[in-house]
Write a protein that holds these residues in place. Structure first.
Motif, PDB file in Angstrom:
ATOM      1  N   GLY A 167       2.972 -13.105  -6.869  1.00  0.00           N
ATOM      2  CA  GLY A 167       3.104 -11.801  -7.526  1.00  0.00           C
ATOM      3  C   GLY A 167       4.559 -11.409  -7.675  1.00  0.00           C
ATOM      4  O   GLY A 167       5.465 -12.206  -7.395  1.00  0.00           O
ATOM      5  N   VAL A 168       4.773 -10.185  -8.124  1.00  0.00           N
ATOM      6  CA  VAL A 168       6.126  -9.709  -8.386  1.00  0.00           C
ATOM      7  C   VAL A 168       6.337  -8.385  -7.662  1.00  0.00           C
ATOM      8  O   VAL A 168       5.636  -7.407  -7.912  1.00  0.00           O
ATOM      9  CB  VAL A 168       6.367  -9.521  -9.898  1.00  0.00           C
ATOM     10  N   LEU A 169       7.299  -8.382  -6.743  1.00  0.00           N
ATOM     11  CA  LEU A 169       7.632  -7.180  -5.983  1.00  0.00           C
ATOM     12  C   LEU A 169       9.037  -6.747  -6.358  1.00  0.00           C
ATOM     13  O   LEU A 169       9.827  -7.543  -6.872  1.00  0.00           O
ATOM     14  CB  LEU A 169       7.577  -7.478  -4.486  1.00  0.00           C
TER      15      LEU A 169
ATOM     16  N   LEU B  49       5.047  -2.907  -6.367  1.00  0.00           N
ATOM     17  CA  LEU B  49       4.524  -4.002  -7.175  1.00  0.00           C
ATOM     18  C   LEU B  49       5.019  -3.835  -8.612  1.00  0.00           C
ATOM     19  O   LEU B  49       4.978  -2.734  -9.162  1.00  0.00           O
ATOM     20  CB  LEU B  49       2.994  -3.915  -7.137  1.00  0.00           C
TER      21      LEU B  49
ATOM     22  N   ASP C  94       3.963  -4.567 -12.093  1.00  0.00           N
ATOM     23  CA  ASP C  94       2.731  -5.000 -12.751  1.00  0.00           C
ATOM     24  C   ASP C  94       3.003  -5.330 -14.218  1.00  0.00           C
ATOM     25  O   ASP C  94       4.031  -4.972 -14.781  1.00  0.00           O
ATOM     26  CB  ASP C  94       1.684  -3.882 -12.645  1.00  0.00           C
TER      27      ASP C  94
END
Lengths: 344, 344
Positions: free
Chosen positions: B319-321, B331, B333
């Motif tokens: 994922g992308v933080l 996050l 999104d």
């Protein structure tokens, strides 16, 4: 954390602006429709550019955008047309079609069920021709900013070393076509204008690459080939006349045409030589290779009605002439104006 | 006998249906506008498919359709965008862009003067990047069936043997961008919505192939690159996270952004990471090659503000933080819905 798994409804769903936004909805559309239908190792690279294998052959590139109206018509739909059309542009250049890209421009509100039909028939058409749809792009625009769906296909093909196309036609060469003229144009027009007498006519949309491979094997001396789409036979002949400073003499009685197509043309004041075809190829061939050429063409499902329709003749001025059925010669001119808009 | 010499008026003329009909008017448009502006030996072959030289390299193919509204905006127009955009799709894959096809879909009544501006800027953009526009197609549809002009460009590039892109990002790698984020998105939006405070922002449309060649020479270990267009930085990072099962940690304070772009985002409730860019590249690079990479980027006109904007980190879930400016992690999104339709 990445939620791209919600299921699109291919029955009642419609395209909305989010399907072109570069976000999750677009990814869903790509994964659940395009990747599923077109599936191949190239497409699965899932990058903006697709990496293709090394080729030691000369390459050919062709592009076409399709805006045909209606989207579904007797004998085909816009998707099949878009795949076959670009395959044919490569094939008439003597190339073996290998890879296609596809760009969709979709109208907000377009039914996903219709899009699925279009995409499925594209996948089938590509498969039949042994061509891979390797990369694509989808844009969505607001309602009334595009009429349903427009499709661009761009293709890459490979040319074998022995292919010498195109060469200038020579006096004495014969002009050949693989079958009936004008079917696609009348199929679209009859459907659009509700002409009941002509509704038996279906589009001739077909991929010509198989037929053309057989033609080149039998008659490697073929000078040049073209598919007479927009602008019809007259556009091809006039373009060649200009490009090669050549004079062509067509024989009207020899041009294969269905009765219903002739009737439709007479009724609407159209010249069958201006009508679009989507499964026809015109070739200029030295006369000594005509016999083997005609025989392989007639043995192929797409060439049963292959005919010699004219000659390259020795005249001072380049142009296209035709001996009419009632005798006498007339000039075969380019289409003027737009008798059949959005035919492909 | 062939009369294709009548002169089109590029000042007061407009596109009519005949310009897409495959007849004399279409030939005039091609000869007097497209051939003149794009002129090169490939295009002059004047066949449906263009013959390209043999290449002994791996090939890359990329396609994109452009539907940006408005057609002319601060910093560029749809034509320049269409050329640069497809060049960039090839360049981020590590390819040297070589050939482009162009497909126009034009609205009946479209001013020839505007078309000439668009075509001229396409020719200039191609020339600047050493790319040839080798083949094309023009369709015309009735008024209100398309919004002005849509353009498809499809490109072919060559990959040098030493290019190993794309590779999976590794924990410890750095994420780099070549400059300010969000300019194109805000330029289009401000122009469209008449936001006067943001009218100083111009689109960043540019061809990245020169910069990227320098980047690959300085840092051959670059794992992967993308141009953050539709869907912005967040789409690129989320696609990579999904594709490579990787976790990225961005540093908000390090992401270069113009003040006016930030203000526009705050006013409109947009996330700058969702905004489209048209002259930006994001690269994932092993940390040991970061120094040479940053130094060549900063020496290039398109990389003056090159910055490290994050890291590949070791987390259980992909994922992308992002570490926000005020501390804490959030996050990043995908864009949801369609905050900026028809941005490219």
């Amino acid at each position: 954390m990445i939620k791209t798994s919600a299921k699109l409804s291919m029955v009642n769903g419609t395209i909305d602006m989010s399907h072109g936004a570069g976000g999750r909805a677009m990814t869903q559309l790509i994964q659940q429709l395009f990747l599923q239908c077109f599936d191949n190792t190239y497409l699965r690279q899932a990058n903006d550019g697709v990496l293709l294998p090394r080729s030691n052959k000369r390459l050919m590139m062709a592009t076409d955008s399709y805006v045909v109206s209606p989207l579904f018509f007797p004998g085909g739909n816009i998707g099949e047309l878009a795949v076959n059309g670009t395959i044919n542009d490569l094939a008439v250049g003597g190339a073996v079609p290998k890879y296609l890209s596809v760009g969709f421009i979709l109208e907000e509100g377009f039914p996903l069920s219709d899009l699925k039909k279009i995409v499925t028939s594209m996948a089938d058409a590509a498969k039949r021709s042994g061509v891979f749809i390797v990369t694509g792009d989808t844009k969505v625009v607001e309602k009334n900013s595009v009429d349903g769906v427009f499709i661009n296909t761009t293709g890459i093909g490979e040319l074998d070393d022995e292919v010498t196309l195109p060469q200038a036609p020579q006096v004495g060469d014969k002009i050949i076509i693989n079958g009936d003229v004008g079917d696609h144009g009348v199929a679209i027009l009859a459907h659009r204008e509700n002409l009941s007498f002509a509704t038996t006519i279906a589009s001739d949309t077909a991929a010509l690459s198989g037929l053309i491979a057989a033609m080149l094997a039998a008659a490697p001396g073929i000078r040049c080939m073209r598919d007479p789409t927009r602008g019809g036979v007259s556009a091809v002949m006039n373009e060649w006349a200009e490009q090669y400073h050549t004079c062509f003499l067509l024989n009207e009685a020899a041009i294969p045409t269905k009765m219903a197509v002739q009737s439709a043309c007479e009724l609407m004041g159209l010249d069958v030589l201006h009508l679009a075809n989507e499964g026809k190829v015109i070739a200029v061939c030295p006369h000594e290779q005509i016999e083997p050429l005609l025989s392989v063409m007639r043995a192929h499902p797409l060439g049963k009605k292959a005919s010699i329709i004219g000659d390259v003749v020795d005249e001072v001025h380049p142009g296209v002439l035709m001996t009419s059925c009632v005798g006498g010669r007339r000039l075969v001119d380019w289409v003027s104006g737009e008798p059949l808009p959005r035919i492909c």
